[in-house]
Motif scaffolding. Structure first.
Motif, PDB file in Angstrom:
ATOM      1  N   GLU A  27      16.943   0.490 -11.815  1.00 35.30           N
ATOM      2  CA  GLU A  27      16.145  -0.723 -12.005  1.00 35.30           C
ATOM      3  C   GLU A  27      16.911  -1.760 -12.808  1.00 35.30           C
TER       4      GLU A  27
ATOM      5  N   GLU B  56      10.896  -4.474  -6.546  1.00 36.38           N
ATOM      6  CA  GLU B  56      11.577  -3.188  -6.719  1.00 36.38           C
ATOM      7  C   GLU B  56      10.848  -2.322  -7.743  1.00 36.38           C
ATOM      8  N   ASN B  57      10.356  -2.924  -8.826  1.00 37.25           N
ATOM      9  CA  ASN B  57       9.638  -2.160  -9.840  1.00 37.25           C
ATOM     10  C   ASN B  57       8.394  -1.513  -9.266  1.00 37.25           C
TER      11      ASN B  57
END
Length: 121
Positions: free
Chosen positions: A56, A71-72
């Motif tokens: 991340e 993405e998180n």
């Protein structure tokens, strides 16, 4: 003749004592193995979390902030999949019992809450 019976009796007593000692040792080894398996599960999960966090951080440095947020959210989904896998392997993933073995693979409402709750909560 009574001497033979006495030696047989003594031999059986010795054998019984040896078996009891072996059973005690086996129980201790089983407990130790249980601790090692639980610790290993905990360390595997921690390792997965650290790898995801590194991923991340690397992605956040490479992508604009909008894509990083996407993405998180998918990483959270993957984290829950990892928790589900550990749960299915017979370990608690809830806060109170985390990493301990679920006896007879009994269901745990707290674990299921951690895995399947809505991300908004």
């Amino acid at each position: 003749m009574s001497m033979d019976k006495r030696s047989i009796y003594d031999g059986l007593n010795d054998f019984e004592s040896d078996l009891q000692n072996l059973l005690t040792n086996l129980a201790e080894m089983k407990d130790s193995l249980q601790e090692v398996v639980e610790k290993n599960a905990t360390l595997e999960l921690e390792n997965q979390r650290l790898r995801e966090h590194i991923r991340e951080l690397n992605q956040a440095n490479e992508q604009p902030s909008g894509k990083a947020k996407q993405e998180n959210s998918s990483a959270l989904s993957k984290s829950r999949m990892n928790l589900e896998k550990i749960y299915e392997e017979g370990f608690h993933v809830c806060y109170d019992l985390y990493g301990s073995r679920r006896e007879h693979d009994e269901p745990c409402a707290f674990c299921l809450e951690v895995i399947y709750r809505e991300s908004g909560k």
